[in-house]
Design a protein around this motif. Structure first.
Motif, PDB file in Angstrom:
ATOM      1  N   GLU A  50      -6.738  86.074   2.702  1.00 43.52           N
ATOM      2  CA  GLU A  50      -5.559  85.455   2.089  1.00 43.52           C
ATOM      3  C   GLU A  50      -5.901  84.088   1.497  1.00 43.52           C
ATOM      4  O   GLU A  50      -5.448  83.727   0.414  1.00 43.52           O
ATOM      5  N   SER A  51      -6.743  83.342   2.229  1.00 46.39           N
ATOM      6  CA  SER A  51      -7.051  81.974   1.803  1.00 46.39           C
ATOM      7  C   SER A  51      -7.682  81.946   0.416  1.00 46.39           C
ATOM      8  O   SER A  51      -7.461  81.037  -0.375  1.00 46.39           O
ATOM      9  N   ILE A  52      -8.461  82.947   0.096  1.00 41.96           N
ATOM     10  CA  ILE A  52      -9.105  82.972  -1.217  1.00 41.96           C
ATOM     11  C   ILE A  52      -8.106  83.439  -2.283  1.00 41.96           C
ATOM     12  O   ILE A  52      -8.094  82.947  -3.408  1.00 41.96           O
ATOM     13  N   LEU A  53      -7.248  84.397  -1.895  1.00 39.57           N
ATOM     14  CA  LEU A  53      -6.333  84.986  -2.876  1.00 39.57           C
ATOM     15  C   LEU A  53      -5.137  84.090  -3.190  1.00 39.57           C
ATOM     16  O   LEU A  53      -4.476  84.272  -4.192  1.00 39.57           O
ATOM     17  N   LYS A  54      -4.912  83.153  -2.283  1.00 41.84           N
ATOM     18  CA  LYS A  54      -3.679  82.371  -2.319  1.00 41.84           C
ATOM     19  C   LYS A  54      -3.327  81.856  -3.711  1.00 41.84           C
ATOM     20  O   LYS A  54      -2.192  81.921  -4.149  1.00 41.84           O
ATOM     21  N   ASN A  55      -4.357  81.350  -4.392  1.00 39.43           N
ATOM     22  CA  ASN A  55      -4.060  80.692  -5.656  1.00 39.43           C
ATOM     23  C   ASN A  55      -4.235  81.597  -6.871  1.00 39.43           C
ATOM     24  O   ASN A  55      -4.269  81.136  -7.999  1.00 39.43           O
ATOM     25  N   SER A  56      -4.395  82.892  -6.629  1.00 37.35           N
ATOM     26  CA  SER A  56      -4.548  83.787  -7.776  1.00 37.35           C
ATOM     27  C   SER A  56      -3.344  84.712  -7.854  1.00 37.35           C
ATOM     28  O   SER A  56      -2.490  84.718  -6.959  1.00 37.35           O
ATOM     29  N   PHE A  57      -3.292  85.466  -8.884  1.00 35.27           N
ATOM     30  CA  PHE A  57      -2.203  86.445  -8.994  1.00 35.27           C
ATOM     31  C   PHE A  57      -2.521  87.697  -8.187  1.00 35.27           C
ATOM     32  O   PHE A  57      -1.718  88.596  -8.059  1.00 35.27           O
ATOM     33  N   ILE A  58      -3.709  87.756  -7.661  1.00 34.39           N
ATOM     34  CA  ILE A  58      -4.093  88.928  -6.867  1.00 34.39           C
ATOM     35  C   ILE A  58      -3.514  88.792  -5.466  1.00 34.39           C
ATOM     36  O   ILE A  58      -3.595  87.726  -4.852  1.00 34.39           O
ATOM     37  N   THR A  59      -2.902  89.849  -4.992  1.00 35.28           N
ATOM     38  CA  THR A  59      -2.311  89.765  -3.661  1.00 35.28           C
ATOM     39  C   THR A  59      -3.141  90.501  -2.614  1.00 35.28           C
ATOM     40  O   THR A  59      -2.912  90.346  -1.431  1.00 35.28           O
ATOM     41  N   GLY A  60      -4.061  91.268  -3.047  1.00 36.91           N
ATOM     42  CA  GLY A  60      -4.911  91.947  -2.088  1.00 36.91           C
ATOM     43  C   GLY A  60      -6.148  92.480  -2.775  1.00 36.91           C
ATOM     44  O   GLY A  60      -6.074  92.915  -3.934  1.00 36.91           O
ATOM     45  N   ALA A  61      -7.261  92.424  -2.096  1.00 33.76           N
ATOM     46  CA  ALA A  61      -8.496  92.961  -2.665  1.00 33.76           C
ATOM     47  C   ALA A  61      -9.313  93.548  -1.542  1.00 33.76           C
ATOM     48  O   ALA A  61      -9.520  92.901  -0.510  1.00 33.76           O
ATOM     49  N   THR A  62      -9.725  94.767  -1.729  1.00 28.75           N
ATOM     50  CA  THR A  62     -10.489  95.461  -0.694  1.00 28.75           C
ATOM     51  C   THR A  62     -11.734  96.075  -1.321  1.00 28.75           C
ATOM     52  O   THR A  62     -11.657  96.702  -2.383  1.00 28.75           O
ATOM     53  N   PHE A  63     -12.867  95.860  -0.668  1.00 28.93           N
ATOM     54  CA  PHE A  63     -14.118  96.449  -1.135  1.00 28.93           C
ATOM     55  C   PHE A  63     -14.641  97.365  -0.038  1.00 28.93           C
ATOM     56  O   PHE A  63     -14.637  96.979   1.132  1.00 28.93           O
ATOM     57  N   SER A  64     -15.077  98.544  -0.427  1.00 27.53           N
ATOM     58  CA  SER A  64     -15.606  99.460   0.586  1.00 27.53           C
ATOM     59  C   SER A  64     -16.923 100.070   0.133  1.00 27.53           C
ATOM     60  O   SER A  64     -17.127 100.327  -1.057  1.00 27.53           O
ATOM     61  N   ILE A  65     -17.747 100.290   1.123  1.00 26.70           N
ATOM     62  CA  ILE A  65     -18.958 101.083   0.907  1.00 26.70           C
ATOM     63  C   ILE A  65     -18.823 102.288   1.830  1.00 26.70           C
ATOM     64  O   ILE A  65     -18.518 102.130   3.016  1.00 26.70           O
ATOM     65  N   ILE A  66     -18.981 103.454   1.254  1.00 26.67           N
ATOM     66  CA  ILE A  66     -18.679 104.660   2.020  1.00 26.67           C
ATOM     67  C   ILE A  66     -19.856 105.627   1.987  1.00 26.67           C
ATOM     68  O   ILE A  66     -20.528 105.774   0.962  1.00 26.67           O
ATOM     69  N   GLY A  67     -20.087 106.272   3.082  1.00 30.43           N
ATOM     70  CA  GLY A  67     -21.078 107.347   3.098  1.00 30.43           C
ATOM     71  C   GLY A  67     -20.444 108.567   3.719  1.00 30.43           C
ATOM     72  O   GLY A  67     -19.695 108.444   4.683  1.00 30.43           O
ATOM     73  N   SER A  68     -20.735 109.736   3.162  1.00 32.97           N
ATOM     74  CA  SER A  68     -20.233 110.927   3.844  1.00 32.97           C
ATOM     75  C   SER A  68     -21.343 111.955   3.971  1.00 32.97           C
ATOM     76  O   SER A  68     -22.223 112.035   3.119  1.00 32.97           O
ATOM     77  N   ASN A  69     -21.271 112.702   5.033  1.00 33.01           N
ATOM     78  CA  ASN A  69     -22.288 113.718   5.366  1.00 33.01           C
ATOM     79  C   ASN A  69     -23.688 113.142   5.298  1.00 33.01           C
ATOM     80  O   ASN A  69     -24.594 113.767   4.774  1.00 33.01           O
ATOM     81  N   LEU A  70     -23.837 111.928   5.820  1.00 26.91           N
ATOM     82  CA  LEU A  70     -25.117 111.243   5.671  1.00 26.91           C
ATOM     83  C   LEU A  70     -26.232 111.906   6.446  1.00 26.91           C
ATOM     84  O   LEU A  70     -27.380 111.864   6.058  1.00 26.91           O
ATOM     85  N   TRP A  71     -25.887 112.507   7.552  1.00 23.12           N
ATOM     86  CA  TRP A  71     -26.956 112.975   8.421  1.00 23.12           C
ATOM     87  C   TRP A  71     -26.485 114.191   9.215  1.00 23.12           C
ATOM     88  O   TRP A  71     -25.484 114.113   9.920  1.00 23.12           O
ATOM     89  N   ILE A  72     -27.198 115.295   9.043  1.00 22.16           N
ATOM     90  CA  ILE A  72     -26.947 116.434   9.935  1.00 22.16           C
ATOM     91  C   ILE A  72     -27.855 116.197  11.133  1.00 22.16           C
ATOM     92  O   ILE A  72     -29.067 116.401  11.075  1.00 22.16           O
ATOM     93  N   ILE A  73     -27.248 115.718  12.185  1.00 25.76           N
ATOM     94  CA  ILE A  73     -28.043 115.293  13.340  1.00 25.76           C
ATOM     95  C   ILE A  73     -28.662 116.503  14.017  1.00 25.76           C
ATOM     96  O   ILE A  73     -29.781 116.450  14.497  1.00 25.76           O
ATOM     97  N   ASP A  74     -27.927 117.600  14.018  1.00 27.67           N
ATOM     98  CA  ASP A  74     -28.467 118.788  14.675  1.00 27.67           C
ATOM     99  C   ASP A  74     -27.853 120.042  14.066  1.00 27.67           C
ATOM    100  O   ASP A  74     -26.672 120.066  13.747  1.00 27.67           O
TER     101      ASP A  74
END
Lengths: 1075, 466
Positions: free
Chosen positions: A1012-1036
């Protein structure tokens, strides 16, 4: 002294919370926040303010010298007041329910974009079994609490905002039976955009879904869409994500690299028996050493870089190696380099806003997927709009409209033949460099294959150049779909409302399949079989199209009562009427005998008169009356009773109206006893019945087939004997549940035991053809499902800045076929290449796999016993019969474990998905081992020699087992020719049945919310960044060279694997901005 | 809510009633398709007779019946697509009210259907042994019991006699719906008697008296006496009504089949004039593939364009075949109207002529000591010399007639066939029962399997005593 204190109350994402309550502790004076979350109140310094809001943790703040107190309310995530959406879209407090439901939040489904949100449910709820395929855009099997119907639809019902939608799967019967050259067109639920999902609620048992009537017998996936919200910004959300895939090499054949093309020592008469030395390739009049071009196996000559051999690339003048021999080596670029990097890009923008009188939300999502195979993609445009409006205090309107356009290109063909991947896994030459195949195709656009008919006839004998297949023989499909509903609710009293709703789900779809002139002839077009998909003629070229239209309409009118009868008693009741109508039409037409003008894919380009088209048209409907009464006493005891009457169009008039009841109760015992560590405890129980009519087209009357006339009209009796005396199907079920929360809700457990019995099923039983038919529609049979579901949740660490949450879902379903129609002992569900059948057998679970087995010294105890071996051949003695149980497609249990760590604005989560047991039968291994492709066909034997040496040269191997007289087998089998391993020499089907269990790291996500502290002074009300992995490893896993999850597609037949695409490890990045 | 909701449940695209004649047309084609097919999923008898061989995928040449569930495909085609439709055809025709004079033809239509049914059933018995019969074609019996093969076979012969004798050549029958004889009642009478002759001969080793009576009465009632009366369906030039061999070899463009070495080697030795009619040459030679081994398509003889023509006749009975059957009957001492030698000669000559050879070819061929009946009878070392002599030439003449040739090999035991290099069983004396019968009709399957001496490919059927 009194002073005025003011401030803003917001939720954790910074959005204002209107209507929050502010109370001065110890007094009854208070205030509430306005539409912008602002409040003001007069209070004395030194006093305490209590802030509360439904669904949020109540906070107390002392009044100090400041006149401003801003409060961020924290959501009470483990709130027992949790509200869930039940049948017909009615919300209920979860604690009052006497049946099991489980909620999955929209966020959890959008983390990984797979193109089919259903796949993301895997591991996230108990009681639900998701079986996906690796097919691009392929169908997903969704089973809740096991198979209940013998041959009918076992898929869960999908419901959006209270209205059922279609999850139809249009795959042909031939596709489902693994006949080659067919495509998996996916199922219609994949049209649902996860970005529009607020939450998903899984209604598992009949009690939960009884109000939906007949179609909900298999459980319901209730989807609640996102609505416009009050927000302080513009209400715009932008979401962008990109995902890259990389092949998981454990799911593709690992080739041996010592031997090349051939089937054995059959071709030459020099020392190089495995290579041909009879043909003059370069025209100098002297025979040359060449590859046995026609052979699509790798049981040939040992590689030797000093040996120069004429290969496929020496034959065509357009090839750089024309007329030149090349070193005899394993290909630098094997088939794995045929696959491309799949990329999925998802962009969505939504606008939402809520005001005094209603809310509004628009979302547009663009989904663009490039597949693993060359020339493959799926593109979707999804436009959704939802809104609500209060005309006055009593009249409310809501509406939802969703348009989806899906375009598929170059889906991978499935099944045995004409499937590039079954070729790679079963029929291939390890000396062929796939990049050279690519280069020559793009240089010439001709079908120059590694598998020509001979050195002077370069037309393909069995396999096309794989690039030709991808770029010339591709399919396309397009679906245009509209899903929408509008409803009006009028508040007759403050405890009584009436709602009317009209909903429709309609789509048209065009599927087109092509085959270019000059391809290897294969089964294509319309066949003579059941739905035109079987017994297709073999042709080298052709064009086929399927035009599908489907519409489902629902009209509802219902009363909703919610009244406190006294201080202690609460009454909730719904009664209403539902009218459901369905229309379906499919027209399949195809050229016959090939196409005349190459590359012109039009019906009029047919060489022979068009094949008779296959037309399917049906309509059906259900008129339902329903009512439910729920009584609550002191928020402790609850009882629910439901009743539904259905009148269906698909049953004969005297059987077409039927009733089914349900009753459930719950008891919150924690209200009566006080135990420090127990914060909540509930016992529940229910019993319910669900009835069902017949599905699809008319099954009451007999019809005839019309064949292409030969001189005069030609007809046949239909394969299916219909039944004019059908009765409704019934499923009876009961369940018991125990829900516990400990240590102020830090830990929770939800345990459910259920049992269901499905009787009087409407089944198309596979009958002996000696009856003159293939199927007979009957009412009978009984399947039982018993299961245990366990959901555990906990927060092992809860600190100011750090949280660790764990969720475990565990499911065990035991399924048993109790009886079959008309005294049958076995019902064959599917019959496959390899002599394999998949069956329902009395006393066994649904879906046991039959085939030939080993014979055993002690047949009473085959697991512990030695296998019998023929002393002359050294081969196993297999059973002459093929009705031995060699596997069971049902898993022992399944478990999903998710962990979620939150540190300040950073969160990290991962999900491990486990399936224990279950069987899968591999045609890839059955053939691939015989043709000498995988690495296990070239090893050093017990004598220390290459196994493929001749017996004289110390090669071969000895099967473990005993001779019929009990003596240990010592006969060595030669392994210097095709079929030493695999299907050809004594190995029974049992040898190719594998454990389908797995342990997978299903999802990993790292998410950062900009503070919030960074967004406070901008018109942006929320920002989310994600790094996602799926089916990364068939363990067995146990299944070699393939993903055990890679079935044929959705449907009742599971447990057979052939030519499935390798699975990919997917990595993605996602940005979400709100302003 | 609608009180007429059930009215929605209509199928507007499929007929709920069709003519019996159209059912007959469909069934007739389905039957002949199945008999003349060479698709490896449908009919392996031309491979087993070693007329043909597979090039790369030699499983079926090596007697593998299981992988492709071939017995099931045959079983299904005959019961479901042939017998059921014939059964329905006669029911519909019986119920139909025709206007005069069309109604006079009803009985002939029904009798022709009956003859086709007997033929279809005889094919099943000759292929599997015991089969569902008295409880077959009844959808109320989902697990039909299997009846004894010999009992069925004798009943079939009975039914055939009744049907043939009820034909009235003064009335008509079908017209264009009959793609074999266009409803020629006299032709059907001859086919019926010829079928009876063939079925009777098959019982010679198991019940000689019965066989002799059957054969002699068939001859007396009038059998096919000329190649003009051959029984064959008229395939068309356009798909899907083209000859199944054309579909497999030409339309499919596949290169799966070449000539088998067993046939080619014998024909080469005998300088058989039918070689160019049936096969293409490779470097001016006729080369057959080694039985059971992979062979390259280009270096072996493949089928001639005459054999693979779209509208090649789909033959199920021929004058040549009848003459060989009569030769066998004469050799067994039955009254056939001529000597075994003359029937043998007629069989060879008519075979050559039927395929488009000429009389000179035939005369030259017969003049060879390697073909001459009397020479061969005296030089044969076989226990029963006529079985070797007639058996060999009958087998050659039954080229492209898979089931008939296979049956001839089983009853005559000549010629001696090669053992495929990778045979998965002994010589198949029968199709094993369909896997689906093991799974869904298990009790009756087990009983039948036991009754015939085991559900194995090698099990000899009741008529196959030697």
């Amino acid at each position: 002294q009194e002073k005025t204190i003011s401030g803003i109350i917001t939720d954790s994402s910074g959005l204002p919370l209107p209507g929050a309550t502010i109370l001065i502790k110890g007094t009854s004076s208070g205030s509430s926040s306005d539409f912008d979350g602002k409040y003001s109140i007069s209070a004395k310094q030194g006093g305490i303010l209590i802030f509360s809001f439904v669904g949020y943790t109540t906070q107390e703040t002392p009044i100090n010298s400041s006149n401003t107190i801003n409060i961020t309310m924290k959501e009470d995530t483990e709130s027992l007041e949790e509200v869930v959406i039940t049948a017909l879209g009615v919300s209920r407090e979860k604690k009052s329910l006497g049946y099991s439901t489980q909620k999955v939040k929209g966020d959890e489904l959008t983390a990984v974009k797979s193109g089919n949100f259903v796949n993301a449910l895997s591991g996230k709820a108990s009681g639900i079994k998701i079986t996906k395929t690796t097919n691009m855009g392929g169908s997903t099997n969704v089973l809740i609490r096991g198979n209940t119907s013998l041959t009918g639809n076992n898929q869960a019902l999908f419901v959006i905002d209270g209205v059922p939608i279609s999850n139809r799967n249009t795959n042909t019967r031939a596709q489902q039976q693994a006949q080659g050259g067919n495509y998996d067109y996916g199922n219609a639920a994949s049209d649902i955009n996860p970005d529009n999902i607020e939450s998903v609620n899984v209604l598992k048992g009949a009690a939960a879904s009884a109000l939906y009537g007949s179609r909900a017998a298999n459980g319901v996936i209730m989807i609640t869409t996102k609505k416009g919200k009050k927000s302080k910004g513009y209400g715009v959300t932008i979401n962008s994500g990109v995902t890259f895939g990389s092949i998981d090499k454990s799911t593709f054949t690992k080739y041996q690299n010592e031997y090349g093309a051939g089937y054995g020592p059959y071709y030459g008469d020099c020392e190089c028996l495995y290579l041909n030395n009879h043909i003059d390739i370069n025209g100098d009049g002297i025979p040359d050493t060449s590859v046995p071009f026609t052979e699509d196996g790798s049981y040939g000559a040992r590689f030797n870089p000093n040996l120069l051999v004429y290969q496929w690339d020496s034959l065509d003048p357009d090839n750089p190696n024309f007329g030149k021999p090349t070193p005899w080596v394993s290909a630098k670029n094997g088939p794995i380099s045929f696959f491309e990097t799949p990329i999925t890009i998802t962009n969505s923008v939504s606008l939402d806003k809520a005001g005094e009188n209603g809310s509004f939300r628009i979302n547009y999502t663009n989904f663009d997927q490039k597949g693993l195979m060359p020339n493959s993609s799926i593109k979707k445009h999804n436009l959704a709009m939802s809104g609500s409006h209060d005309f006055n205090k009593k009249l409310h309107a809501t509406g939802y409209a969703n348009y989806i356009k899906t375009n598929g290109l170059g889906r991978n063909s499935t099944g045995y033949n004409d499937n590039i991947v079954s070729g790679f896994k079963q029929w291939w030459q390890t000396n062929v460099d796939i990049q050279q195949q690519k280069d020559i195709y793009f240089a010439t656009r001709r079908n120059i294959t590694w598998n020509p008919s001979s050195s002077n006839d370069l037309t393909p004998i069995y396999w096309d150049n794989p690039y030709w297949t991808r770029y010339e023989n591709y399919q396309t499909d397009e679906r245009n779909r509209f899903i929408g509903n509008t409803s009006l609710t009028y508040d007759l009293k403050d405890w009584l409302t009436i709602t009317g709703r009209v909903a429709t789900d309609t789509y048209n779809e065009l599927q087109e399949e092509r085959r270019q002139v000059g391809s290897v002839p294969t089964a294509f077009g319309i066949g003579s079989g059941i739905d035109g998909s079987i017994n297709r003629n073999t042709v080298d070229s052709g064009y086929m199209r399927r035009d599908i239209t489907a519409t489902e309409s629902n009209y509802d009118l219902f009363f909703n009562i919610n009244k406190d009868l006294s201080d202690s008693f609460n009454l909730k009741s719904i009664f209403g009427v539902n009218i459901n109508r369905n229309e379906f039409s499919r027209l399949t037409s195809a050229t016959q005998g090939g196409i005349s003008v190459p590359g012109l894919y039009a019906l009029k380009n047919s060489k022979d008169p068009l094949a008779l088209p296959v037309e399917t048209v049906w309509k059906n409907g259900t008129d339902g009356l329903y009512g439910s009464i729920s009584l609550g006493y002191k928020n402790t005891y609850y009882i629910d009773a439901t009743m539904r009457k259905d009148h269906v169009s698909t049953l004969p008039k005297n059987n077409s109206t039927f009733y089914y009841p349900g009753i459930s109760g719950s008891f919150i015992f924690s209200k009566l006893i006080t135990i420090d560590w127990l914060s909540f405890g509930k016992l529940s129980a229910n019993y319910a019945e669900v009835g069902n009519g017949a599905s699809g087209a008319n099954q009451l009357q007999d019809f005839f087939d019309i064949n292409t006339p030969i001189g005069s009209a030609s007809t046949s009796v239909s394969n299916t004997k219909n039944n004019p005396d059908l009765k409704p199907e019934r499923t009876n079920s009961y369940e018991f549940g125990l829900e516990l929360d400990f240590l102020k809700n830090r830990f929770g457990a939800d345990i459910t035991y259920y049992q269901s019995k499905s009787i009087d099923q409407i089944v198309g039983v596979r009958v002996s053809e000696a009856t003159g038919y293939l199927y007979k529609i009957v009412n009978a049979g009984e399947i039982e499902n018993k299961g245990l579901e366990l959901s555990l949740s906990g927060t092992p660490i809860k600190a100011d800045n750090f949280n660790w949450n764990v969720n475990v879902n565990w499911t065990r379903n035991r399924n048993k076929v109790l009886s079959l129609p008309e005294g049958l002992q076995t019902l064959q569900l599917g019959s496959f290449q390899g002599g394999i059948t998949i069956n329902a057998q009395v006393g066994q679970p649904y879906g046991v796999i039959y085939g030939s087995d080993y014979t055993y010294l002690n047949p009473e105890n085959p697991i512990a016993s030695e296998r019998l071996i023929n002393p002359t051949s050294g081969e196993y003695i297999k059973t002459s019969t093929s009705n031995n149980i060699i596997g069971d497609s049902n898993p022992d249990w399944q478990m999903g474990i998710s962990n979620n760590f939150n540190y300040k604005n950073l969160s990290f989560s991962f999900l491990i998905d486990i399936q224990k047991g279950g069987s899968i039968w591999s045609l890839d291994q059955y053939y691939g081992l015989a043709t000498g492709l995988p690495e296990e066909t070239a090893f050093t034997n017990d004598l220390g020699n290459p196994v493929r040496n001749t017996l004289a040269d110390g090669g071969g191997f000895i099967n473990q087992g005993v001779n019929p007289d009990g003596s240990v087998n010592t006969t060595r089998i030669r392994a210097d020719r095709f079929g030493a391993f695999g299907y050809r020499r004594g190995l029974p089907d049992k040898a190719f049945s594998y454990d389908a269990g797995y342990v997978k790291l299903r999802e990993v996500a790292l998410t950062y919310n900009l503070p919030e502290s960074i967004l406070k002074n901008s018109f942006i009300t929320g920002a989310t960044f994600s790094i996602i992995g799926s089916n990364l490893w068939i363990i067995d896993k146990s299944l070699p060279h393939a993903d055990p999850e890679s079935g044929l597609g959705a449907g009742n037949i599971q447990g057979y694997s052939v030519g499935s695409l390798p699975s990919t490890r997917d990595f993605g990045f996602n940005v979400k901005l709100q302003f | 809510c609608s009180s007429n909701l059930e009215n929605l449940n209509k199928n507007t695209k499929d007929p709920d009633a069709v003519s019996g004649e159209s059912l007959f047309t469909g069934a007739q084609k389905a039957l002949v398709d199945q008999i003349v097919h060479i698709n490896v999923n449908e009919n392996n008898t031309k491979l087993w007779s070693q007329f043909l061989q597979e090039t790369t995928y030699t499983d079926e040449s090596n007697y593998d019946q299981v992988t492709r569930t071939i017995p099931e495909n045959l079983w299904s085609a005959i019961y479901k697509d042939v017998l059921k439709d014939l059964d329905e055809a006669s029911k519909v025709i019986t119920k139909t009210t025709y206007t005069s004079p069309e109604d006079q033809n009803t009985n002939n239509k029904l009798m022709i259907i009956e003859i086709m049914k007997v033929y279809a059933y005889s094919h099943l018995v000759e292929t599997f042994g015991n089969i569902p019969y008295s409880e077959a074609l009844n959808i109320d019996i989902l697990s039909p019991a299997y009846d004894d093969g010999l009992t069925i076979y004798k009943d079939l012969i009975d039914r055939l006699s009744t049907a043939v004798n009820s034909l009235d050549i003064n009335n008509g029958s079908f017209t264009l719906e009959d793609n074999i004889y266009t409803g020629d009642v006299d032709a059907w009478r001859k086919f019926g008697n010829s079928l009876k002759l063939r079925m009777g001969m098959l019982l010679a080793d198991v019940d000689n008296t019965f066989a002799q009576i059957t054969v002699e009465s068939a001859i007396a009632d009038g059998i096919i006496m000329s190649s003009n009366d051959n029984t064959h369906i008229h395939y068309l030039t356009s798909a899907p009504n083209t000859h199944p061999v054309h579909n497999e070899v030409i339309l499919s463009g596949r290169k799966d089949f070449i000539a088998g070495a067993t046939l080619i080697d014998i024909m080469n030795t005998l300088k058989d004039p039918r070689r160019p009619l049936w096969f293409k040459t490779v470097n001016e030679n006729y080369v057959g593939g080694e039985i059971g081994s992979p062979s390259s398509y280009s270096s072996h003889s493949s089928l001639s364009s005459q054999v693979t023509a779209a509208d090649a006749p789909g033959v199920i009975m021929s004058y040549s075949e009848i003459q060989f059957l009569l030769a066998e009957g004469a050799a067994r001492g039955y009254t056939t109207g001529d000597t075994a030698e003359n029937h043998y000669k007629n069989g060879i000559i008519s075979s050559i002529l039927e395929w488009g050879g000429n009389n000179t070819d035939a005369t030259d061929y017969l003049a060879q000591s390697t073909v001459d009946y009397n020479t061969l009878i005296t030089t044969s070392t076989a226990t029963t010399p006529w079985k070797e002599v007639i058996g060999t030439q009958k087998w050659i003449s039954l080229f492209n007639r898979g089931p008939e040739a296979w049956t001839s090999i089983r009853i005559m035991d000549y010629p001696v066939l090669a053992t495929p290099t990778e045979a998965v069983s002994g010589f198949p004396n029968r199709y094993t029962y369909p896997i689906v019968e093991q799974t869904i009709n298990a009790a009756n399957y087990n009983a039948a399997s036991k009754a015939i001496g085991g559900d194995l490919a090698e099990t000899k059927l009741f008529w196959d005593k030697f």
